[in-house]
Write a protein that holds these residues in place. Sequence first.
Motif, mmCIF file in Angstrom:
data_model
loop_
_atom_site.group_PDB
_atom_site.id
_atom_site.type_symbol
_atom_site.label_atom_id
_atom_site.label_comp_id
_atom_site.label_asym_id
_atom_site.label_seq_id
_atom_site.Cartn_x
_atom_site.Cartn_y
_atom_site.Cartn_z
ATOM 1 N N ASN A 48 0.818 -3.797 15.442
ATOM 2 C CA ASN A 48 0.594 -5.068 14.953
ATOM 3 C C ASN A 48 2.470 -5.488 14.100
ATOM 4 O O ASN A 48 2.289 -5.725 13.491
ATOM 5 N N ASP A 49 3.131 -4.562 15.092
ATOM 6 C CA ASP A 49 4.552 -5.085 15.100
ATOM 7 C C ASP A 49 5.594 -5.151 13.972
ATOM 8 O O ASP A 49 5.739 -5.652 13.521
ATOM 9 N N ASN A 50 4.344 -4.337 13.196
ATOM 10 C CA ASN A 50 4.693 -3.422 12.053
ATOM 11 C C ASN A 50 4.997 -5.197 10.700
ATOM 12 O O ASN A 50 6.043 -5.000 10.036
ATOM 13 N N ASP A 51 4.324 -5.349 10.666
ATOM 14 C CA ASP A 51 3.719 -6.917 10.137
ATOM 15 C C ASP A 51 3.486 -6.588 8.896
ATOM 16 O O ASP A 51 2.710 -6.835 8.317
ATOM 17 N N MET A 52 4.846 -6.498 8.469
ATOM 18 C CA MET A 52 4.405 -6.790 6.555
ATOM 19 C C MET A 52 4.469 -7.654 5.733
ATOM 20 O O MET A 52 3.870 -7.528 4.618
ATOM 21 N N GLU A 53 3.608 -8.900 6.180
ATOM 22 C CA GLU A 53 3.191 -10.385 5.426
ATOM 23 C C GLU A 53 2.165 -9.946 5.470
ATOM 24 O O GLU A 53 1.180 -9.784 4.386
ATOM 25 N N LYS A 54 1.307 -9.361 7.001
ATOM 26 C CA LYS A 54 0.055 -9.734 7.060
ATOM 27 C C LYS A 54 -0.751 -7.796 6.531
ATOM 28 O O LYS A 54 -1.971 -8.454 5.878
ATOM 29 N N PHE A 55 -0.444 -7.167 6.896
ATOM 30 C CA PHE A 55 -0.518 -5.807 6.579
ATOM 31 C C PHE A 55 1.058 -5.550 5.425
ATOM 32 O O PHE A 55 1.207 -4.535 5.706
ATOM 33 N N ASN A 56 1.332 -5.922 4.678
ATOM 34 C CA ASN A 56 2.064 -5.643 3.148
ATOM 35 C C ASN A 56 1.453 -4.206 2.074
ATOM 36 O O ASN A 56 0.519 -3.464 3.005
ATOM 37 N N GLN A 57 2.492 -3.430 1.887
ATOM 38 C CA GLN A 57 2.050 -2.631 0.695
ATOM 39 C C GLN A 57 0.279 -1.876 0.655
ATOM 40 O O GLN A 57 0.123 -1.457 0.693
ATOM 41 N N VAL A 58 0.279 -3.463 -0.441
ATOM 42 C CA VAL A 58 -0.466 -3.243 -0.878
ATOM 43 C C VAL A 58 -1.413 -3.217 -0.632
ATOM 44 O O VAL A 58 -2.820 -3.033 -1.274
ATOM 45 N N GLU A 59 -1.740 -4.766 1.015
ATOM 46 C CA GLU A 59 -2.966 -4.506 1.460
ATOM 47 C C GLU A 59 -3.513 -2.999 2.601
ATOM 48 O O GLU A 59 -4.467 -2.667 2.286
ATOM 49 N N ILE A 60 -2.699 -2.254 2.933
ATOM 50 C CA ILE A 60 -2.280 -0.966 3.511
ATOM 51 C C ILE A 60 -3.307 -0.320 2.373
ATOM 52 O O ILE A 60 -4.051 0.999 2.990
ATOM 53 N N ALA A 61 -2.533 -0.519 0.655
ATOM 54 C CA ALA A 61 -3.432 0.364 0.411
ATOM 55 C C ALA A 61 -4.676 0.151 0.020
ATOM 56 O O ALA A 61 -5.961 0.923 0.116
ATOM 57 N N LYS A 62 -5.140 -0.889 0.019
ATOM 58 C CA LYS A 62 -6.513 -1.545 -0.499
ATOM 59 C C LYS A 62 -7.385 -1.162 1.112
ATOM 60 O O LYS A 62 -8.430 -0.412 1.140
ATOM 61 N N ILE A 63 -6.617 -0.935 2.108
ATOM 62 C CA ILE A 63 -7.305 -0.530 3.295
ATOM 63 C C ILE A 63 -7.816 1.092 3.304
ATOM 64 O O ILE A 63 -8.763 1.181 3.429
ATOM 65 N N SER A 64 -6.539 1.704 2.524
ATOM 66 C CA SER A 64 -6.947 2.747 2.031
ATOM 67 C C SER A 64 -7.945 3.133 1.022
ATOM 68 O O SER A 64 -8.539 4.301 2.128
ATOM 69 N N GLN A 65 -7.908 2.896 0.440
ATOM 70 C CA GLN A 65 -9.594 2.562 -0.259
ATOM 71 C C GLN A 65 -10.377 2.105 0.539
ATOM 72 O O GLN A 65 -12.002 3.147 -0.027
#
Length: 435
Positions: A181-198
């Motif tokens: 995902n081209d290291n997309d830090m807008e669509k997959f910001n750190q909080v979004e990665i956290a929510k996906i992990s949860q």
Amino acid sequence: MATSAELKQKIRDGQYDQAFAKLYAADPATVAAQRDRYLELLDNFEKNFGTGRTVSLYSAPGRTEIGGNHTDHNNGVVMAAAVNLDIVAVVSKNDDNIVRVISHGFGKIDDIDLSKLTPQKGEAEHSASLIRGVAAGIVNEGGKVGGFDCYTVSDVLRGSGLSSSAAFEVCMGAIFRGEYNDNDMEKFNQVEIAKISQYAENVFFGKPCGLMDQTACAVGSAITIDFKDPTAPVVNKTKFDLAGKGYALCISDTKGSHADLTDDYAAIRSEMESVAAFFGKKVLREVDEQEFLAAIPQVRKVTGDRAVVRAIHFYNDCRRAAELCDAIKADDFEKFKELIIAGGHSSFEYNQNAYSIKNPKEQGVPLALAISQKVLEGRGAWRLQGGGFAGTIQAFVPLDLLEKYKAAIDAVFGAGSCHVLSVRNYGAVPVTPDM
């Protein structure tokens, strides 16, 4: 982009020394140790997946709770920080649509076919379920996934309250973000990665965890998380230069057993929620504190006194979590230490999770706290952390007292019980020379 051999040469040449200094510590011994660690990681990747592969490096830290003990499950406020223990992964994409992960020391390979992004029979409570769940979460949010071969090594202490599983999850999320995902830090910001992990842990692994661990590991630094709306937690981040203050963060393992403590943990949440139910609410965050305080004579008759004092702890520790972050931002470390000690007393006296009343002879956590107070009073700060009842405590120790403190803890709980850490200001990230 570099092959594994080219990457090893860059590490040997010192091109990654700046990155290692930022992620771990700037002293030459630590940088040299990380240089060796990463070289060994790459060697192990080549032994298992072959040479000549184009590879990338990723890192995700463990975390420690600093404030807000047992407040997240009632939609409260917590403070946490990433630490300089991490999981590191070397990754190479493949065209098989299969993720293969070897975790150092576990002696097995996780082999995940990404054409199947639903929970699989027999996979719950295993790391493969977390990888599959993270991939599913990425796809659910409109992202792309694909195959990769990966070798990981972790020094996040397992069973120590530092969230080794959350570090693994957010590392997998960072890999999918970076590789597909081209290291997309807008669509997959750190909080979004956290929510996906949860989501992966809740739905695929089968553990109904909150969001604090994943958020702290993904975001890095010292953070407060306000869970008023648990679907959209508000995260405030601040850098925390603990070493610059002349202090170390110590996590001490009291070696207590976590067996048969499930009921103790569950009782905290259920009793807090019983107070909320008195007011017709689901969680304490929905109940006005002044309304609760005024109604204590009636509430205690319905819920019992322990539920009432645990509710008092909830409100006070939510407030303290925000105040701790304010103290760091204001560069008021003396206030920070006062709040740490006050929170520790609240957990012990009001939340009552220093030891289990089912086994009062085993009080490793209170004993470690007593030793900490003896050595650090007037200089440092100490508190229990995490679930409590057994496990670890946390201390902020002046560097000139560090050896004395370590010796005092290790003398009682065994050599190596006291782990010396620092706060890390990076979350789940690609490891690059220019970071």
